[in-house]
Design an enzyme around this catalytic site. Structure first.
Site, PDB file in Angstrom:
ATOM      1  N   ASP A 182      28.958  12.755 -88.172  1.00  0.00           N
ATOM      2  CA  ASP A 182      28.882  13.572 -86.960  1.00  0.00           C
ATOM      3  C   ASP A 182      29.643  12.905 -85.820  1.00  0.00           C
ATOM      4  O   ASP A 182      30.533  12.082 -86.056  1.00  0.00           O
ATOM      5  CB  ASP A 182      27.403  13.790 -86.595  1.00  0.00           C
ATOM      6  CG  ASP A 182      27.154  15.161 -86.004  1.00  0.00           C
ATOM      7  OD1 ASP A 182      27.637  15.411 -84.897  1.00  0.00           O
ATOM      8  OD2 ASP A 182      26.464  15.974 -86.649  1.00  0.00           O
ATOM      9  N   HIS A 188      25.456  15.712 -80.160  1.00  0.00           N
ATOM     10  CA  HIS A 188      25.346  16.546 -81.357  1.00  0.00           C
ATOM     11  C   HIS A 188      24.710  15.779 -82.512  1.00  0.00           C
ATOM     12  O   HIS A 188      23.762  16.253 -83.151  1.00  0.00           O
ATOM     13  CB  HIS A 188      26.730  17.055 -81.744  1.00  0.00           C
ATOM     14  CG  HIS A 188      26.745  18.134 -82.768  1.00  0.00           C
ATOM     15  ND1 HIS A 188      26.727  17.865 -84.120  1.00  0.00           N
ATOM     16  CD2 HIS A 188      26.750  19.480 -82.650  1.00  0.00           C
ATOM     17  CE1 HIS A 188      26.757  19.009 -84.791  1.00  0.00           C
ATOM     18  NE2 HIS A 188      26.764  20.007 -83.921  1.00  0.00           N
ATOM     19  N   SER A 219      24.807  24.038 -87.296  1.00  0.00           N
ATOM     20  CA  SER A 219      24.691  22.575 -87.218  1.00  0.00           C
ATOM     21  C   SER A 219      23.238  22.129 -87.199  1.00  0.00           C
ATOM     22  O   SER A 219      22.932  20.995 -87.554  1.00  0.00           O
ATOM     23  CB  SER A 219      25.379  22.055 -85.949  1.00  0.00           C
ATOM     24  OG  SER A 219      26.768  22.066 -86.083  1.00  0.00           O
TER      25      SER A 219
END
Length: 546
Positions: A77, A299, A469
């Site tokens: 990521d 994220h 995601s």
């Protein structure tokens, strides 16, 4: 109250259609008129009246008093805040590596990789923004063909030339769209608070209401423009609109499209020199640095919390998997990840003991797909499960691409260790499927919660994100849960359990992402169901009982 910025501004875009602006981008947005419980994704339909994955039910019944083994999950990521309060004790540590001594203590080819590795960094720092893959392909082919006429192209290059024309058309269209969106959001952001404050003074009120706007009777063009703009907000949100929060959300949208214009579609921008690798060699190893946080690990931290946030510390949230360690592998910049980095990230994770790899990223082009395919096959040979987010473009993946994929290039062969996951919401109604989610009867395995998911974010904060995601790590979490409590199961069995135990909704009609036509939910994925931890544990229990 979290506003749906793009639903609001869709109305304004119609009102301002003179600009011919499409305000719908590809980041995940879902219209949610009523917020669910913050932890809805781990709750149960029967007990909590939301379509979560029944994690708590599994722990409180079948798994109660059972012992588990630690499972290592690699999160490829943007980076992870390994110091987050709710991830303490949940980060993988390379015990054979001494942090900060500048020595490859374990001889694995990576110096000081105590918590994982960063494939988009170098000796002088880290890649932050990067271009889209489309931009990179455009640059490469433009250097070769430029404005060359078709009749001057050699016969052996005809196919590549036709591809260049397609890439050129797509790049120019997407770049123009990004410029329009940036112009739209920056203009709206610049004027929103100014117009609201102007109306408050003009009307002599603390908060402007629709009734106040109806009373405006003037020929002043500025007041009329303010009335129209604020009216769009109030029509979509109501008189309770929080203009300060809207201003913050607009700033985020403006920044997003500014990054597209300034970096993602910028043909002159190339941050790769920071890494210092030979980019033309897709099989080169050993480059990068040990900074697994990066400049903005929002994220990756959010993804990690869904999988592994501490369930026993009374802080923030409860992750899905109780006994898990997150191996951090940074390979995703603000822009498109590069195939070389993805391939190396997968190989690094496998070589260092990851049993599951979460991949919440994707793109439409993959020029070095052979290198990624080789890494996927390597993971398959080692019995490592790959979980991939289906993407947020509201597209049918049976007809379009979201790389990496389980399909190997120039082959009918498919990776058997792969799960492709779409995103769902909390109510079993027409809006059950995330409006942004990709889908595919032959490409997406199942759906999992991906709308309004509350999880960890950097600096001991927590936020709600939307996207496939978020659906992928929900599935990764359940897979890790199964591996932890039933270590005798193979990867094929884990995958089989997850897909076969998915909950089905007979006759449920949902809005198909992209065009909002009503379709059967079961038609949007291979197995036609929703991830469910309780049902998966039940099936695992029956398969392993003696």
């Amino acid at each position: 109250m979290k506003h749906n910025v793009r639903r609001i501004f869709a109305g304004l875009a119609i009102a301002l259609s003179v600009y011919n602006i499409n305000v719908y981008g590809q980041d995940a947005v879902q219209d949610s008129s009523q917020a669910p419980p913050k932890n809805w994704f781990i709750l149960d339909h029967a007990n909590d009246d939301v379509e979560g994955v029944s994690v708590e039910k599994a722990y409180n019944t079948i798994l109660k008093n059972k012992k588990s083994k630690t499972v290592t999950v690699a999160v490829i990521d943007s980076g992870v805040d390994i110091d987050h309060e709710d991830l303490q004790g949940k980060i993988w540590i390379n015990e054979d590596e001494i942090a900060g001594n500048g020595i490859d203590d374990d001889n694995n080819g990576y110096i000081d990789d105590r918590y994982g590795w960063n494939f988009i960094g170098g000796k002088e720092g880290n890649v932050e923004e990067d271009t889209y893959e489309l931009t990179r392909i455009y640059n490469d082919l433009k250097a070769k063909y430029g404005d060359k006429e078709a009749k001057k192209v050699k016969k052996k290059n005809k196919e590549e030339y036709e591809y260049w024309l397609k890439v050129k058309k797509n790049f120019e269209a997407d770049y123009e769209k990004a410029q329009q969106q940036y112009q739209f959001y920056s203009t709206f952001h610049k004027n929103l608070m100014r117009y609201n404050n102007l109306l408050q003074l003009y009307l002599d009120v603390d908060e402007v209401s629709m009734e106040d706007l109806r009373s405006v009777n003037t020929s002043d063009s500025i007041i009329l423009a303010a009335r129209n703009m604020v009216g769009i907000i109030l029509q979509n949100v109501g008189d309770e609109a929080d203009f300060e929060q809207l201003d913050e959300e607009l700033a985020e949208a403006e920044e997003h499209f500014a990054n597209q214009v300034n970096f993602a579609f910028n043909t002159e921008f190339n941050p790769r020199t920071i890494v210092g690798d030979d980019y033309n060699d897709p099989y080169e190893k050993g480059y990068g640095n040990s900074d697994v946080k990066g400049h903005d690990p929002s994220h990756g931290t959010h993804v990690s919390g869904i999988i592994a946030a501490n369930r026993d510390n009374d802080l923030g949230i409860k992750g899905i998997a109780e006994n898990v360690k997150i191996m951090v592998v940074r390979a995703v910049p603000d822009g498109d990840e590069r195939d070389k980095d993805v391939a190396n990230a997968i190989i690094y994770a496998v070589d260092n003991g990851a049993q599951i790899i979460n991949m919440s990223f994707g793109k439409s082009y993959s020029p070095q797909k052979e290198a990624v395919d080789k890494a996927v096959k390597y993971a398959e040979s080692k019995g490592v499960l790959l979980v991939h987010a289906a993407g947020n473009s509201s597209k049918d993946l049976d007809k379009s691409n979201n790389f990496p994929t389980r399909k190997f290039k120039d082959s009918k062969e498919l990776a058997t260790n792969w799960l492709e996951i779409g995103a769902s919401a909390w109510d079993d109604d027409a809006s059950f499927v995330g409006s942004f989610s990709n889908y595919g009867k032959e490409s997406v395995d199942i759906f999992a919660p991906g709308v309004d998911i509350y999880s960890t974010t950097p600096d001991n904060t927590y936020s709600s994100f939307n996207g496939t995601s978020m659906a992928a790590p929900a599935t990764t979490g359940v897979a890790a849960l199964l591996m932890s409590y039933y270590p005798e199961l193979s990867v094929d069995q884990i995958k089989d359990i997850i897909t076969k135990s998915a909950v089905h909704f007979d006759e449920l009609k949902v809005m198909k992402p992209g065009d909002e036509s009503m379709v059967d939910f079961k038609s949007l994925s291979i197995y036609g169901g929703l991830l469910n931890a309780y049902e998966a544990v039940k099936l695992a229990e029956s398969m392993t009982s003696k």
